[in-house]
Design a protein around this motif. Structure first.
Motif, PDB file in Angstrom:
ATOM      1  N   GLN A 128      14.715 -79.632  13.968  1.00  0.00           N
ATOM      2  CA  GLN A 128      15.580 -79.422  15.129  1.00  0.00           C
ATOM      3  C   GLN A 128      16.417 -80.671  15.404  1.00  0.00           C
ATOM      4  N   PHE A 129      15.822 -81.845  15.272  1.00  0.00           N
ATOM      5  CA  PHE A 129      16.536 -83.095  15.466  1.00  0.00           C
ATOM      6  C   PHE A 129      17.723 -83.180  14.500  1.00  0.00           C
ATOM      7  N   ARG A 144      19.333 -80.779  13.014  1.00  0.00           N
ATOM      8  CA  ARG A 144      20.371 -79.827  13.441  1.00  0.00           C
ATOM      9  C   ARG A 144      21.139 -80.392  14.641  1.00  0.00           C
ATOM     10  N   THR A 145      20.417 -80.996  15.563  1.00  0.00           N
ATOM     11  CA  THR A 145      21.041 -81.537  16.774  1.00  0.00           C
ATOM     12  C   THR A 145      22.046 -82.633  16.454  1.00  0.00           C
ATOM     13  N   TYR A 196      24.791 -88.318  21.351  1.00  0.00           N
ATOM     14  CA  TYR A 196      23.344 -88.446  21.176  1.00  0.00           C
ATOM     15  C   TYR A 196      22.673 -88.849  22.485  1.00  0.00           C
ATOM     16  N   LEU A 256      22.398 -85.909  24.749  1.00  0.00           N
ATOM     17  CA  LEU A 256      21.394 -84.962  24.266  1.00  0.00           C
ATOM     18  C   LEU A 256      19.971 -85.489  24.458  1.00  0.00           C
TER      19      LEU A 256
END
Length: 126
Positions: free
Chosen positions: A27-28, A30-31, A83, A86
């Motif tokens: 997930q990281f 993708r983020t 970043y 997020l």
């Protein structure tokens, strides 16, 4: 190789990172902007610019440290702001005068620290 193709004829195919938190590390990635290619129970594959693939490998025990690779973005300040927004807690931007670049770092869920560089492409096709 075509005479009209001005790109270098070789590039990095794969880089790998071990994780004990595959879903969270995936997930990281993708983020931060990697394109997912595949995710299974023990491996996740992501595509980066230029066709390079990051392979996340599930391991039961991981020793966190510096990632064995770094990343590069077109706009370092914009990436840093994104970043931070997020909740990825990037380090402050640091100047690297000896190589005429700037960097910051982020920690992915398994604890590896990834360095993000300002772009240093030559201006020719890559």
């Amino acid at each position: 190789m075509s005479e009209n193709d001005l790109r270098p004829p070789i590039w990095v195919g794969h880089v790998a990172l071990e994780t004990d938190r595959l879903d969270e590390s995936a997930q990281f990635m993708r983020t931060i902007g990697m394109r997912p290619v595949f995710q299974g129970p023990e491996v996740a594959i992501f595509e980066l610019r230029g066709g390079t693939h990051l392979i996340l490998k599930l391991k039961s025990k991981v020793v966190p440290g510096n990632a064995p690779f770094d990343l590069m973005v077109d706009d370092l300040r914009l990436a840093h702001q994104l970043y931070a927004s997020l909740g990825l807690a990037p380090t402050p931007i640091e100047a690297m005068p000896s190589i005429e670049h700037e960097i910051f770092r982020v920690r992915e869920p398994a604890g590896h620290v990834i360095t993000i560089f300002s772009s240093h492409v030559s201006g020719r096709p890559v």
